[in-house]
Scaffold this motif. Structure first.
Motif, PDB file in Angstrom:
ATOM      1  N   VAL A   1     -77.571 115.326 -22.750  1.00  0.00           N
ATOM      2  CA  VAL A   1     -76.965 114.430 -23.421  1.00  0.00           C
ATOM      3  C   VAL A   1     -76.699 113.323 -22.222  1.00  0.00           C
ATOM      4  O   VAL A   1     -76.774 112.007 -22.619  1.00  0.00           O
ATOM      5  N   LEU A   2     -76.049 113.632 -21.198  1.00  0.00           N
ATOM      6  CA  LEU A   2     -75.697 112.782 -19.950  1.00  0.00           C
ATOM      7  C   LEU A   2     -76.795 111.978 -19.584  1.00  0.00           C
ATOM      8  O   LEU A   2     -76.788 110.633 -19.636  1.00  0.00           O
ATOM      9  N   GLN A   3     -78.055 112.469 -19.605  1.00  0.00           N
ATOM     10  CA  GLN A   3     -79.079 111.782 -19.158  1.00  0.00           C
ATOM     11  C   GLN A   3     -79.672 110.958 -20.230  1.00  0.00           C
ATOM     12  O   GLN A   3     -80.087 109.590 -19.768  1.00  0.00           O
ATOM     13  N   THR A   4     -79.886 111.146 -21.235  1.00  0.00           N
ATOM     14  CA  THR A   4     -80.232 110.507 -22.472  1.00  0.00           C
ATOM     15  C   THR A   4     -79.415 109.314 -22.439  1.00  0.00           C
ATOM     16  O   THR A   4     -79.945 108.307 -22.891  1.00  0.00           O
ATOM     17  N   LEU A   5     -78.112 109.274 -22.300  1.00  0.00           N
ATOM     18  CA  LEU A   5     -77.201 108.312 -22.682  1.00  0.00           C
ATOM     19  C   LEU A   5     -76.837 107.416 -21.388  1.00  0.00           C
ATOM     20  O   LEU A   5     -76.176 106.295 -21.448  1.00  0.00           O
ATOM     21  N   GLY A   6     -77.425 107.663 -20.319  1.00  0.00           N
ATOM     22  CA  GLY A   6     -77.762 106.888 -19.203  1.00  0.00           C
ATOM     23  C   GLY A   6     -76.320 107.332 -18.161  1.00  0.00           C
ATOM     24  O   GLY A   6     -75.988 106.346 -17.212  1.00  0.00           O
ATOM     25  N   PHE A   7     -75.690 108.368 -18.228  1.00  0.00           N
ATOM     26  CA  PHE A   7     -74.507 108.511 -17.694  1.00  0.00           C
ATOM     27  C   PHE A   7     -74.864 108.756 -16.176  1.00  0.00           C
ATOM     28  O   PHE A   7     -75.622 110.081 -15.976  1.00  0.00           O
ATOM     29  N   LYS A   8     -74.276 108.587 -14.865  1.00  0.00           N
ATOM     30  CA  LYS A   8     -74.452 108.845 -13.800  1.00  0.00           C
ATOM     31  C   LYS A   8     -73.051 109.710 -13.267  1.00  0.00           C
ATOM     32  O   LYS A   8     -73.352 110.221 -12.097  1.00  0.00           O
TER      33      LYS A   8
ATOM     34  N   ASP B   1     -71.367 106.054 -29.686  1.00  0.00           N
ATOM     35  CA  ASP B   1     -70.304 105.110 -30.283  1.00  0.00           C
ATOM     36  C   ASP B   1     -69.694 104.353 -29.374  1.00  0.00           C
ATOM     37  O   ASP B   1     -69.476 103.111 -29.623  1.00  0.00           O
ATOM     38  N   ASN B   2     -69.104 105.083 -28.352  1.00  0.00           N
ATOM     39  CA  ASN B   2     -68.285 104.064 -27.489  1.00  0.00           C
ATOM     40  C   ASN B   2     -69.005 103.526 -26.639  1.00  0.00           C
ATOM     41  O   ASN B   2     -68.327 102.293 -26.187  1.00  0.00           O
ATOM     42  N   LEU B   3     -70.317 103.757 -26.337  1.00  0.00           N
ATOM     43  CA  LEU B   3     -70.817 102.932 -25.227  1.00  0.00           C
ATOM     44  C   LEU B   3     -71.273 101.545 -26.030  1.00  0.00           C
ATOM     45  O   LEU B   3     -71.325 100.606 -25.711  1.00  0.00           O
ATOM     46  N   ASP B   4     -71.594 101.726 -27.355  1.00  0.00           N
ATOM     47  CA  ASP B   4     -71.914 100.686 -28.237  1.00  0.00           C
ATOM     48  C   ASP B   4     -70.773  99.758 -28.410  1.00  0.00           C
ATOM     49  O   ASP B   4     -70.813  98.575 -28.233  1.00  0.00           O
ATOM     50  N   GLY B   5     -69.592 100.458 -28.699  1.00  0.00           N
ATOM     51  CA  GLY B   5     -68.376  99.607 -28.804  1.00  0.00           C
ATOM     52  C   GLY B   5     -68.021  98.984 -27.301  1.00  0.00           C
ATOM     53  O   GLY B   5     -67.604  97.641 -27.425  1.00  0.00           O
ATOM     54  N   LEU B   6     -68.201  99.441 -26.359  1.00  0.00           N
ATOM     55  CA  LEU B   6     -68.095  98.976 -25.029  1.00  0.00           C
ATOM     56  C   LEU B   6     -68.777  97.677 -24.945  1.00  0.00           C
ATOM     57  O   LEU B   6     -68.462  96.445 -24.332  1.00  0.00           O
ATOM     58  N   ARG B   7     -70.175  97.968 -25.181  1.00  0.00           N
ATOM     59  CA  ARG B   7     -71.155  96.772 -24.982  1.00  0.00           C
ATOM     60  C   ARG B   7     -70.812  95.365 -25.839  1.00  0.00           C
ATOM     61  O   ARG B   7     -71.216  94.416 -25.518  1.00  0.00           O
ATOM     62  N   TRP B   8     -70.324  95.699 -27.029  1.00  0.00           N
ATOM     63  CA  TRP B   8     -69.856  94.691 -28.097  1.00  0.00           C
ATOM     64  C   TRP B   8     -68.541  94.149 -27.413  1.00  0.00           C
ATOM     65  O   TRP B   8     -68.524  92.913 -27.711  1.00  0.00           O
ATOM     66  N   LEU B   9     -67.882  94.729 -26.780  1.00  0.00           N
ATOM     67  CA  LEU B   9     -66.431  94.220 -26.508  1.00  0.00           C
ATOM     68  C   LEU B   9     -66.595  93.203 -25.080  1.00  0.00           C
ATOM     69  O   LEU B   9     -66.007  92.336 -24.890  1.00  0.00           O
ATOM     70  N   LEU B  10     -67.567  93.667 -24.173  1.00  0.00           N
ATOM     71  CA  LEU B  10     -67.684  92.860 -22.925  1.00  0.00           C
ATOM     72  C   LEU B  10     -68.086  91.323 -23.211  1.00  0.00           C
ATOM     73  O   LEU B  10     -67.332  90.688 -22.287  1.00  0.00           O
ATOM     74  N   PRO B  11     -68.748  91.090 -24.169  1.00  0.00           N
ATOM     75  CA  PRO B  11     -69.057  89.451 -24.384  1.00  0.00           C
ATOM     76  C   PRO B  11     -67.743  88.859 -24.458  1.00  0.00           C
ATOM     77  O   PRO B  11     -67.363  87.770 -24.345  1.00  0.00           O
ATOM     78  N   GLN B  12     -66.753  89.613 -25.400  1.00  0.00           N
ATOM     79  CA  GLN B  12     -65.627  88.769 -25.800  1.00  0.00           C
ATOM     80  C   GLN B  12     -64.649  88.723 -24.915  1.00  0.00           C
ATOM     81  O   GLN B  12     -63.654  88.017 -24.809  1.00  0.00           O
ATOM     82  N   LEU B  13     -64.811  89.587 -23.689  1.00  0.00           N
ATOM     83  CA  LEU B  13     -63.877  89.420 -22.495  1.00  0.00           C
ATOM     84  C   LEU B  13     -64.090  87.990 -22.030  1.00  0.00           C
ATOM     85  O   LEU B  13     -63.419  87.388 -21.379  1.00  0.00           O
ATOM     86  N   GLU B  14     -65.355  87.300 -21.961  1.00  0.00           N
ATOM     87  CA  GLU B  14     -65.772  86.213 -21.562  1.00  0.00           C
ATOM     88  C   GLU B  14     -65.443  84.968 -22.805  1.00  0.00           C
ATOM     89  O   GLU B  14     -65.875  84.001 -22.768  1.00  0.00           O
ATOM     90  N   GLY B  15     -65.104  85.502 -23.754  1.00  0.00           N
ATOM     91  CA  GLY B  15     -64.730  84.580 -24.746  1.00  0.00           C
ATOM     92  C   GLY B  15     -66.048  84.096 -25.560  1.00  0.00           C
ATOM     93  O   GLY B  15     -66.108  83.069 -26.291  1.00  0.00           O
TER      94      GLY B  15
END
Length: 299
Positions: A56-63, A271-285
């Motif tokens: 799971v960790l490998q599939t989701l890209g966790f290091k 879900d958390n990774l998708d949510g984080l990716r969605w939030l990051l652009p919002q940090l830059e407005g």
């Protein structure tokens, strides 16, 4: 070189030295290779074993990975660490008892065998009796032998905010100051910090010299009182604000992505990774587009 040119050069050099460091860019602080999967062992509807969990960790890209456990998981900890090393996934942290009993010895033996250097995440209860100063001394006395054993292995101890007196960062800072040990710090969890949201920037400033890890959560004001203690990133009304405060604090350490529900943990982490990716652009407005279609949460 003329005197004028030399003067300008000196001013430029000292201006550079005096300028505060820019906060880390979101792309770096919240980059995939700085994310730590946390609370995924006993919190998994599929009850995966070590091999499936590493997959799971490998599939989701966790290091990076923080290991939590129950008694039934400890017999396979050795195998799990071996699989992590083979997959080149860092064992960033291990949930650790507030003593050096048999479970602690099992964990330490595996850590030593594989020559890994995880943080040991420790929580405890409120010491009985006495004023605050006495409680701080008692709690520090509990942590000291753990920290000393950790130091022998090149590991650090992180005091974990799990609620209650021990989980209050101000008390943890006092314990660290009392211990005067270089390998003791703090791991802060947003899902245990609902009461801190209004003063979070100041709290971060106080914790930052000691902060070894910070675990994210979808954050709703008062969520711990209305069944919304643990939410996917992007579903909380405070998420953009809190992520911005973390970025602006200058913190540069590991960022935890939690499972911590009894869903399929692969889906919850996704879900958390998708949510984080969605939030990051919002940090830059910036416009982040449509909210993710979550697998383990519905509005």
């Amino acid at each position: 070189m003329t005197r004028t040119m030399l003067s300008l050069l000196v001013v430029a050099v000292f201006s550079t030295i005096a300028r505060p460091a820019d906060p880390p860019a979101p792309a770096k602080l919240f980059a995939q290779d700085n994310l730590v999967a946390w609370c995924i062992v006993p919190f998994d509807a599929k009850k995966r074993g070590p091999a499936a969990r590493v997959e799971v960790l490998q599939t989701l890209g966790f290091k990076k990975y923080a290991y939590d456990w129950r008694g039934e998981h400890l017999p396979t900890f050795d195998a799990e660490v071996a699989l992590l090393k083979k997959a080149k996934i860092e064992l960033t942290a291990v949930w650790f008892p507030a003593d050096l009993g048999p479970d602690a010895q099992t964990l330490l033996a595996v850590i030593k065998k594989h020559d890994v250097k995880p943080q040991l995440w420790v929580t405890s209860g409120e010491p009985a009796g006495g004023d605050r100063a006495a409680k701080v001394r008692a709690a520090a006395k509990t942590i000291k032998p753990i920290a000393e054993e950790a130091a022998k292995l090149g590991c650090r101890v992180a005091l974990y905010n799990h609620g209650g007196w021990f989980g209050e960062p101000e008390n943890q800072i006092a314990m660290i100051e009392a211990l005067k040990l270089k390998n003791v710090g703090i791991v802060y969890n947003l899902h245990h910090g609902h009461e801190h949201f209004d003063t979070f920037p100041e709290l971060l400033k106080r914790m930052k010299p000691h902060l070894l890890a910070l675990n994210l959560n979808g954050s709703v004001r008062g969520g711990d009182k209305v069944g919304k203690k643990i939410m996917p990133l992007g579903t909380g009304e405070l998420d953009v604000k809190l992520l911005g405060q973390i970025r602006d604090s200058g913190y540069t350490g590991p960022i935890g992505i939690i499972g911590h529900t009894q869903d399929d943990v692969a889906e919850r982490l996704a879900d958390n990774l998708d949510g984080l990716r969605w939030l990051l652009p919002q940090l830059e407005g910036k416009d982040a587009g449509t909210m993710p279609d979550y697998r383990t949460w519905k509005p």
